[in-house]
Design an enzyme around this catalytic site. Structure first.
Site, PDB file in Angstrom:
ATOM      1  N   HIS A 130      14.821  -2.231  -5.391  1.00 48.82           N
ATOM      2  CA  HIS A 130      16.026  -2.142  -5.259  1.00 48.82           C
ATOM      3  C   HIS A 130      15.896  -0.029  -4.577  1.00 48.82           C
ATOM      4  CE1 HIS A 130      19.687  -3.539  -6.568  1.00 48.82           C
ATOM      5  NE2 HIS A 130      19.170  -4.140  -6.707  1.00 48.82           N
ATOM      6  N   GLU A 183      17.473   2.723  -4.614  1.00 50.41           N
ATOM      7  CA  GLU A 183      16.941   3.838  -4.921  1.00 50.41           C
ATOM      8  C   GLU A 183      15.826   3.524  -6.187  1.00 50.41           C
ATOM      9  OE1 GLU A 183      21.024   1.928  -3.981  1.00 50.41           O
ATOM     10  OE2 GLU A 183      19.514   1.006  -4.428  1.00 50.41           O
TER      11      GLU A 183
END
Length: 147
Positions: free
Chosen positions: A133, A135
C-alpha cells in the site's frame, strides 16, 4: 533551480517577514508584498499524493500517500507498488481469476461435488499478494527520526 516571478501578484498591505530590527530600512529589502491566492496546505499535500501516485506501475489502481508532521513538513511519501528490490516485470499485475474448486465447473468454493479437487497457489497469480500500500511505502520511505 527554475524560478518564476509575476510582479502583478503582490499585495499592498503586506508586512515583510524575517529577522528585521526596528531601525532596518524596509526599502532595502525590495518588494514587501506577498500573494494571497495560494493553495491551502491540504490542497498542497493532496497534490503531492496525487503526483506520487503517478509513479505506480499498477495498471488498475494508482494510489499515493504523503505523511506530514504537525509543523506542515513532508516527512514521507509513497505509492502502491512492489517492495524495494523487486523487479516489476517478474511479478503479476492482475487479479487471479476465480477458479472452480471442482471439475463440474459450478464455481463455488464450498462445492460438495464428488469430483472436488484442491486448487492451490491461486494467490501466487494475484497482485494483491505482492503490492504494498502507498501508506506503508510512505512510512518505510519516511525520515524515521522525525516520526
Amino acid at each position: 533551480m527554475a524560478e518564476y516571478s509575476n510582479p502583478n501578484t503582490y499585495q499592498e498591505d503586506a508586512v515583510p517577514r524575517g529577522p528585521m530590527s526596528s531601525n532596518t530600512d524596509a526599502s532595502l529589502l525590495g518588494p514587501t508584498k506577498h500573494r494571497k491566492n495560494v493553495i491551502s496546505w491540504d490542497d498542497y499535500f493532496m497534490s503531492l499524493a496525487i503526483l506520487s501516485s503517478q509513479r505506480s506501475k499498477d495498471p488498475s489502481t494508482q494510489v499515493g500517500a504523503c505523511i506530514v508532521n504537525k509543523d506542515k513538513r513532508v516527512i514521507g511519501m509513497g505509492y502502491n507498488g512492489l517492495p524495494d528490490g523487486c523487479k516489476d516485470d517478474r511479478f503479476p499485475w492482475g487479479k487471479a481469476a476465480h477458479e472452480c474448486c471442482c471439475e463440474c465447473g459450478c464455481g463455488c468454493d464450498e462445492c460438495q461435488c464428488s469430483k472436488r479437487r484442491k486448487v492451490e497457489y491461486r494467490w501466487l497469480k494475484d497482485k494483491n499478494f505482492y503490492v504494498c500500500h502507498a501508506e506503508l511505502n510512505a512510512i518505510v520511505n519516511s525520515y524515521m527520526g522525525i516520526l
